[in-house]
Design a protein around this motif. Structure first.
Motif, PDB file in Angstrom:
ATOM      1  N   PHE A 120       0.839  -1.216   0.000  1.00  0.00           N
ATOM      2  CA  PHE A 120       0.000   0.000   0.000  1.00  0.00           C
ATOM      3  C   PHE A 120       0.862   1.249   0.000  1.00  0.00           C
ATOM      4  CE2 PHE A 120      -0.193  -0.160   4.769  1.00  0.00           C
ATOM      5  CZ  PHE A 120       0.127  -1.488   4.959  1.00  0.00           C
ATOM      6  N   ASN A 121       0.996   1.996   1.041  1.00  0.00           N
ATOM      7  CA  ASN A 121       1.616   3.333   1.043  1.00  0.00           C
ATOM      8  C   ASN A 121       3.005   3.324   0.394  1.00  0.00           C
ATOM      9  OD1 ASN A 121      -0.671   3.554   2.575  1.00  0.00           O
ATOM     10  ND2 ASN A 121       0.389   3.702   4.527  1.00  0.00           N
ATOM     11  N   SER A 122       3.089   3.661  -0.873  1.00  0.00           N
ATOM     12  CA  SER A 122       4.307   3.428  -1.650  1.00  0.00           C
ATOM     13  C   SER A 122       4.681   4.653  -2.475  1.00  0.00           C
ATOM     14  CB  SER A 122       4.073   2.230  -2.580  1.00  0.00           C
ATOM     15  OG  SER A 122       3.852   1.066  -1.812  1.00  0.00           O
ATOM     16  N   PHE A 162       8.139   0.091  -2.524  1.00  0.00           N
ATOM     17  CA  PHE A 162       6.785  -0.263  -2.116  1.00  0.00           C
ATOM     18  C   PHE A 162       6.755  -0.754  -0.676  1.00  0.00           C
ATOM     19  CE2 PHE A 162       4.565  -1.236  -6.425  1.00  0.00           C
ATOM     20  CZ  PHE A 162       4.834   0.057  -6.846  1.00  0.00           C
ATOM     21  N   ARG A 163       5.795  -0.252   0.062  1.00  0.00           N
ATOM     22  CA  ARG A 163       5.589  -0.775   1.410  1.00  0.00           C
ATOM     23  C   ARG A 163       4.833  -2.085   1.302  1.00  0.00           C
ATOM     24  NH1 ARG A 163       2.454   0.875   6.812  1.00  0.00           N
ATOM     25  NH2 ARG A 163       2.353  -1.232   7.615  1.00  0.00           N
ATOM     26  N   ALA A 164       5.486  -3.146   1.758  1.00  0.00           N
ATOM     27  CA  ALA A 164       4.867  -4.464   1.690  1.00  0.00           C
ATOM     28  C   ALA A 164       4.791  -5.054   3.083  1.00  0.00           C
ATOM     29  CB  ALA A 164       5.697  -5.363   0.791  1.00  0.00           C
ATOM     30  N   TYR A 199       8.521   1.132   6.910  1.00  0.00           N
ATOM     31  CA  TYR A 199       7.233   1.336   6.227  1.00  0.00           C
ATOM     32  C   TYR A 199       7.028   2.774   5.763  1.00  0.00           C
ATOM     33  CZ  TYR A 199       5.212   2.665  10.865  1.00  0.00           C
ATOM     34  OH  TYR A 199       4.927   3.235  12.071  1.00  0.00           O
ATOM     35  N   ASP A 200       6.003   2.958   4.949  1.00  0.00           N
ATOM     36  CA  ASP A 200       5.582   4.255   4.406  1.00  0.00           C
ATOM     37  C   ASP A 200       6.740   5.029   3.751  1.00  0.00           C
ATOM     38  OD1 ASP A 200       3.243   3.429   5.491  1.00  0.00           O
ATOM     39  OD2 ASP A 200       3.062   5.013   6.984  1.00  0.00           O
ATOM     40  N   PRO A 201       7.459   4.428   2.781  1.00  0.00           N
ATOM     41  CA  PRO A 201       8.604   5.108   2.169  1.00  0.00           C
ATOM     42  C   PRO A 201       8.200   6.293   1.307  1.00  0.00           C
ATOM     43  CG  PRO A 201       8.082   3.120   0.958  1.00  0.00           C
ATOM     44  CD  PRO A 201       7.192   3.120   2.169  1.00  0.00           C
ATOM     45  N   ALA A 258      -6.862   1.655   2.300  1.00  0.00           N
ATOM     46  CA  ALA A 258      -7.275   0.683   3.325  1.00  0.00           C
ATOM     47  C   ALA A 258      -6.125  -0.228   3.775  1.00  0.00           C
ATOM     48  CB  ALA A 258      -8.456  -0.152   2.826  1.00  0.00           C
ATOM     49  N   ASP A 259      -4.909   0.283   3.780  1.00  0.00           N
ATOM     50  CA  ASP A 259      -3.719  -0.495   4.162  1.00  0.00           C
ATOM     51  C   ASP A 259      -3.688  -1.842   3.438  1.00  0.00           C
ATOM     52  OD1 ASP A 259      -3.239   1.650   5.817  1.00  0.00           O
ATOM     53  OD2 ASP A 259      -2.938   0.465   7.631  1.00  0.00           O
ATOM     54  N   THR A 260      -4.205  -1.863   2.209  1.00  0.00           N
ATOM     55  CA  THR A 260      -4.325  -3.117   1.481  1.00  0.00           C
ATOM     56  C   THR A 260      -3.940  -2.973   0.017  1.00  0.00           C
ATOM     57  OG1 THR A 260      -6.165  -3.702   2.955  1.00  0.00           O
ATOM     58  CG2 THR A 260      -5.951  -5.014   0.950  1.00  0.00           C
TER      59      THR A 260
HETATM   60  C1  BMA Z   1      -0.434   5.069  10.204  1.00  0.00           C
HETATM   61  C2  BMA Z   1       0.660   4.344   9.459  1.00  0.00           C
HETATM   62  C3  BMA Z   1       0.233   4.050   8.039  1.00  0.00           C
HETATM   63  C4  BMA Z   1      -1.155   3.483   7.960  1.00  0.00           C
HETATM   64  C5  BMA Z   1      -2.131   4.282   8.796  1.00  0.00           C
HETATM   65  C6  BMA Z   1      -3.513   3.662   8.823  1.00  0.00           C
HETATM   66  O1  BMA Z   1      -0.110   5.208  11.552  1.00  0.00           O
HETATM   67  O2  BMA Z   1       0.941   3.141  10.114  1.00  0.00           O
HETATM   68  O3  BMA Z   1       1.133   3.114   7.484  1.00  0.00           O
HETATM   69  O4  BMA Z   1      -1.591   3.512   6.620  1.00  0.00           O
HETATM   70  O5  BMA Z   1      -1.645   4.371  10.112  1.00  0.00           O
HETATM   71  O6  BMA Z   1      -3.486   2.378   9.383  1.00  0.00           O
END
Ligand code: BMA
Length: 339
Positions: free
Chosen positions: A48-50, A63-65, A108-110, A305-307
């Motif tokens: 997701f958050n990539s 990519f955040r996996a 995460y979240d790069p 949706a973190d998916t």
């Molecule tokens: C934030 C991070 C993100 C996530 C969001 C919703 O704190 O962890 O990676 O997308 O929450 O869960």
């Protein structure tokens, strides 16, 4: 109507769809969303958050996996068109500046940005049993050198500006806690060398409505003649938990801790199934954008949706007009935030 000059790496071949007839929003979703589905590689369950950049005749992504243990990692991905991706099944391997292995426990979240000829990756990293901003770079997407962590815990949403400002690197971040953080404002720090960070400033805070609980910077800010265009996420606490939408503001070009204008409504809030149903429902979390500097088209990449990974399109001039038209600064937004 604004006609902003845009100073960024131009991406003629970025994905694009014209605004659908009857669309009322300033930005609109790609009809093929989500562009990355569940279980995209054997070892990963959700991407997701990539973030991505133009590279060669296509695109390179970090990519955040989440893997099949639900551990967070960053994987490299390549694409010719920005929509169809070849994703590596293994996380990026980091070494320190001496060439010794320096992998984070989780990442995460790069965010990804090219400054001169170097690609910098900034992410939320494990540190001291909690999280802070991790950073590294690559020149060729083959060797990845990890630098020292930028801050003490706890911090998230580190976003580096695409050039030095007044001689220093500048990074946005969001001080947090070691949990799900029921607060959070956007701050800015400067560094001469990407190791020592100081001259901290507050940029803007959570205010009300869709962004009442916390906010955090999203894609790399885009330099325009009207100011730095900052797209950021804002969080509302509903009876059903957090809701992540995203909005936009313009920051002063020379003094980016000063907010010039800030749109009051969101640009996009979770509405489609891929945004409202998933591992974490009701999340639209932007981490990257491509622009065509000639006609001002923008493609915003966001985690859903973190998916899933999804894309939305718009025109920078229309987003700037929207920001100015609906401008509502929060307390202290227009000052240089030293206190
Ligand atoms: C934030 C991070 C993100 C996530 C969001 C919703 O704190 O962890 O990676 O997308 O929450 O869960």
């Amino acid at each position: 109507m604004t006609k902003a000059k845009i100073i960024a790496e131009s991406t003629k071949n970025m994905p694009w769809e014209p605004k659908p007839a009857g669309e009322k929003g300033v930005i609109w979703r790609y009809s093929g969303n989500p562009i990355i589905q569940r279980n995209p590689t054997p070892s990963t369950s959700r991407i997701f958050n990539s973030a991505l950049v133009p590279y060669g005749d296509g695109f390179m992504g970090v990519f955040r996996a989440d893997d099949i243990r639900v551990m967070q990692n960053i994987h490299l991905a390549r694409s010719k068109d920005g929509i169809n991706w070849e994703i590596e099944d293994k996380p990026i391997e980091w070494v320190d500046e001496q060439g010794k292995s320096f992998n984070p426990h989780y990442a995460y979240d790069p965010r990804l940005v090219k400054i001169d000829d170097i690609y910098y990756i900034i992410w939320c990293t494990s540190f001291g049993g909690s999280c802070t901003i991790g950073m590294g770079y690559t020149k060729d997407f083959k060797t990845f050198i990890r630098l020292e962590n930028s801050y003490l815990p706890f911090n998230r949403n580190g976003v580096l500006f695409p050039r030095k400002i007044n001689g220093n690197y500048v990074m946005l971040s969001r001080p947090s806690d070691n949990g799900h953080t029921p607060f959070g404002d956007i701050f800015l720090s400067e560094s001469p060398d990407l190791t020592y960070w100081g001259k901290h400033r507050k940029v803007m805070g959570a205010t009300d409505a869709w962004q009442h609980l916390k906010i955090g910077a999203g894609p790399i800010p885009i330099e325009t003649s009207e100011g730095w265009l900052m797209i950021y996420h804002g969080v509302l606490l509903s009876c059903n938990g957090f809701v992540y939408s995203f909005g936009a503001a313009l920051l002063d070009l020379e003094e980016p801790s000063k907010v010039l204008y800030r749109a009051d409504p969101y640009l996009l809030t979770p509405e489609e199934d891929y945004e409202t149903v998933g591992f974490v429902p009701n999340v639209a979390f932007p981490c990257s954008a491509l622009v065509d500097t000639d006609d001002g088209r923008i493609a915003i990449y966001y985690g859903a949706a973190d998916t899933f990974v999804a894309v939305a399109f718009g025109y920078i001039d229309e987003i700037i007009d929207f920001i100015k038209r609906t401008n509502k600064l929060g307390y202290g937004d227009d000052s240089i935030g030293r206190d």
